[in-house]
Design a protein around this motif. Structure first.
Motif, short mmCIF file in Angstrom:
data_model
loop_
_atom_site.label_atom_id
_atom_site.label_comp_id
_atom_site.label_asym_id
_atom_site.label_seq_id
_atom_site.Cartn_x
_atom_site.Cartn_y
_atom_site.Cartn_z
N TRP A 140 7.62 -22.17 -4.28
CA TRP A 140 6.34 -22.84 -4.10
C TRP A 140 6.34 -24.14 -4.91
O TRP A 140 7.00 -24.25 -5.95
CB TRP A 140 5.20 -21.96 -4.59
CG TRP A 140 5.02 -20.70 -3.81
CD1 TRP A 140 5.01 -20.56 -2.46
CD2 TRP A 140 4.80 -19.39 -4.35
NE1 TRP A 140 4.79 -19.25 -2.12
CE2 TRP A 140 4.66 -18.51 -3.25
CE3 TRP A 140 4.71 -18.87 -5.64
CZ2 TRP A 140 4.44 -17.14 -3.42
CZ3 TRP A 140 4.49 -17.51 -5.82
CH2 TRP A 140 4.36 -16.66 -4.70
N GLN A 141 5.57 -25.09 -4.43
CA GLN A 141 5.41 -26.36 -5.14
C GLN A 141 3.94 -26.53 -5.53
O GLN A 141 3.05 -26.22 -4.74
CB GLN A 141 5.86 -27.53 -4.26
CG GLN A 141 7.32 -27.48 -3.84
CD GLN A 141 8.26 -27.58 -5.01
OE1 GLN A 141 7.95 -28.21 -6.02
NE2 GLN A 141 9.44 -26.96 -4.89
N PRO A 142 3.66 -27.01 -6.75
CA PRO A 142 2.26 -27.21 -7.14
C PRO A 142 1.59 -28.25 -6.26
O PRO A 142 2.21 -29.23 -5.84
CB PRO A 142 2.38 -27.68 -8.59
CG PRO A 142 3.77 -28.20 -8.73
CD PRO A 142 4.62 -27.40 -7.80
N GLN A 143 0.32 -28.00 -5.97
CA GLN A 143 -0.47 -28.90 -5.15
C GLN A 143 -1.59 -29.51 -5.98
O GLN A 143 -1.85 -29.09 -7.11
CB GLN A 143 -1.05 -28.15 -3.95
CG GLN A 143 0.00 -27.53 -3.04
CD GLN A 143 -0.60 -26.84 -1.84
OE1 GLN A 143 -1.69 -27.18 -1.39
NE2 GLN A 143 0.10 -25.85 -1.31
N HIS A 144 -2.25 -30.49 -5.39
CA HIS A 144 -3.36 -31.15 -6.08
C HIS A 144 -4.42 -30.10 -6.44
O HIS A 144 -4.85 -29.32 -5.59
CB HIS A 144 -3.98 -32.23 -5.20
CG HIS A 144 -5.16 -32.91 -5.82
ND1 HIS A 144 -5.04 -33.78 -6.88
CD2 HIS A 144 -6.49 -32.81 -5.55
CE1 HIS A 144 -6.23 -34.21 -7.23
NE2 HIS A 144 -7.13 -33.64 -6.44
N ASP A 146 -3.92 -27.72 -8.74
CA ASP A 146 -3.29 -26.58 -9.40
C ASP A 146 -3.20 -26.81 -10.91
O ASP A 146 -3.03 -27.95 -11.37
CB ASP A 146 -1.87 -26.36 -8.86
CG ASP A 146 -1.87 -25.65 -7.52
OD1 ASP A 146 -2.80 -24.87 -7.26
OD2 ASP A 146 -0.93 -25.88 -6.74
N TRP A 148 -0.79 -25.16 -13.26
CA TRP A 148 0.33 -24.27 -13.53
C TRP A 148 0.82 -24.48 -14.96
O TRP A 148 1.03 -25.61 -15.40
CB TRP A 148 1.48 -24.54 -12.57
CG TRP A 148 1.24 -24.07 -11.17
CD1 TRP A 148 0.07 -23.64 -10.62
CD2 TRP A 148 2.22 -24.01 -10.13
NE1 TRP A 148 0.25 -23.30 -9.31
CE2 TRP A 148 1.56 -23.52 -8.97
CE3 TRP A 148 3.58 -24.32 -10.04
CZ2 TRP A 148 2.22 -23.33 -7.76
CZ3 TRP A 148 4.24 -24.13 -8.84
CH2 TRP A 148 3.57 -23.64 -7.71
N ASN A 232 7.57 -17.50 -9.29
CA ASN A 232 7.60 -18.46 -8.19
C ASN A 232 8.48 -17.89 -7.07
O ASN A 232 9.59 -18.36 -6.82
CB ASN A 232 8.13 -19.81 -8.65
CG ASN A 232 7.85 -20.90 -7.63
OD1 ASN A 232 7.64 -20.63 -6.46
ND2 ASN A 232 7.85 -22.14 -8.08
N GLU A 239 1.39 -15.90 -1.32
CA GLU A 239 0.99 -17.26 -1.71
C GLU A 239 -0.52 -17.43 -1.80
O GLU A 239 -1.01 -18.33 -2.50
CB GLU A 239 1.57 -18.27 -0.71
CG GLU A 239 1.38 -19.71 -1.12
CD GLU A 239 2.02 -20.68 -0.14
OE1 GLU A 239 2.21 -21.85 -0.52
OE2 GLU A 239 2.32 -20.26 0.99
N ALA A 243 -3.73 -20.22 -3.79
CA ALA A 243 -4.81 -20.98 -3.18
C ALA A 243 -6.16 -20.60 -3.79
O ALA A 243 -7.01 -21.46 -4.05
CB ALA A 243 -4.83 -20.76 -1.67
N ARG A 246 -6.49 -22.03 -7.22
CA ARG A 246 -6.80 -23.45 -7.10
C ARG A 246 -8.29 -23.65 -6.81
O ARG A 246 -8.94 -24.51 -7.42
CB ARG A 246 -5.95 -24.05 -5.98
CG ARG A 246 -6.00 -25.57 -5.86
CD ARG A 246 -5.14 -26.03 -4.68
NE ARG A 246 -3.82 -25.44 -4.72
CZ ARG A 246 -3.30 -24.69 -3.76
NH1 ARG A 246 -4.00 -24.43 -2.65
NH2 ARG A 246 -2.09 -24.19 -3.88
#
Length: 284
Positions: A140-144, A146, A148, A232, A239, A243, A246
């Protein structure tokens, strides 16, 4: 000359010329049929599994191939291939198994954090001169939005969650070995594949993904968690918790992936792995 060039290229990819001499290409649309066609196969595949991705691959294998599980979780009963449960006795034991069972290829589709199993598999394949392939699920990649908090292991996770009172662990069974270490100010919820009794400051939930966004939202809100601890793992099955974290502004303590051994071929896509295995179909 073209035929010789084709054979040489396949031998290089497999890392085993003897196996490559008997291969022929199978179109992707025919991959599942080819892998399950017992009469067309002589090369045996050992699939190291325990993940949903591995189970999908196992369902494409015929009866002469072997799906290996460490013994954790449910053993599928709907497979055409053989199922082996339990360890091999380290790299040396696995190397002996590969030789005794005349395994022509190992595909490692274990969890991205099963570093010891993967290391043993790579060592065993090198010793037995068997190609080692691996399914390497994309992380997974961090998103706006997040938050982490990256850590390298259990000690780092415990240090990072110290300020929080209600903690959700989604690491698998690892926290179960530390239930007697729950600080007095904390309550842990551990979600894993284990029906552990827990205790007054630790609740263990036996649950298997995939988890939906709505279900995770209800679960996390009801638990009033202040932080989520996760590996991860990648993929879609688990996943949704990220969300929800977030949405709610919850920090996620994310364990970095361990280093994994080099594979002769590595796949990100499960379907790509299935299609590649179909090249092991041999002439009768």
């Amino acid at each position: 000359m073209a035929c010789a060039t084709w054979r040489h290229a396949h031998a290089h990819r497999l890392g085993r010329c003897r196996a490559a001499r008997t291969l022929r290409y199978v179109a992707p649309g025919a991959a599942r049929h080819a892998l399950r066609n017992r009469e067309a196969m002589t090369a045996r595949i050992l699939l190291l599994g325990g993940t949903g991705d591995a189970l999908r691959i196992a369902r494409a294998l015929g009866p002469e191939h072997v799906y290996s599980l460490a013994g954790l979780g449910r053993v599928p009963a709907d497979l055409a291939c053989a199922v082996r449960v339990g360890g091999f006795g380290g790299a040396e034991g696995l190397a002996r198994y590969l030789a005794d069972e005349r395994i022509a290829l190992v595909l490692d589709a274990t969890h991205p954090y099963a570093a010891r199993i993967s290391a043993n598999a790579a060592r065993a394949c090198a010793a037995a001169q068997v190609p080692y392939w691996a399914l390497r699920r994309a992380p997974w990649q961090p998103q706006h939005g997040d938050d982490w908090r990256m850590v390298d292991g259990w000690a780092g996770a415990i240090e990072t969650i110290a300020p929080f009172s209600r903690v959700l662990f989604t690491l698998g069974r690892e926290p179960l070995a530390h239930l007697d270490e729950v600080p007095a100010h904390q309550h842990w919820t551990v979600r894993c594949l284990d029906a552990h009794a827990g205790h007054a400051r630790a609740r263990v939930i036996d649950a298997r993904g995939p988890f939906t966004l709505e279900g995770e939202r209800m679960f996390i809100e009801a638990g009033r968690f202040g932080v989520v601890v996760s590996k991860n793992s990648g993929g879609d099955a688990t996943e949704a918790k990220l969300a929800v974290a977030r949405e709610l502004g919850l920090p996620v303590v994310m364990m970095r992936r361990p280093a994994l051994p080099h594979a002769h071929r590595a796949f990100v896509s499960t379907q790509d792995a299935i299609d590649a295995l179909a090249t092991l179909v041999q002439h009768t």
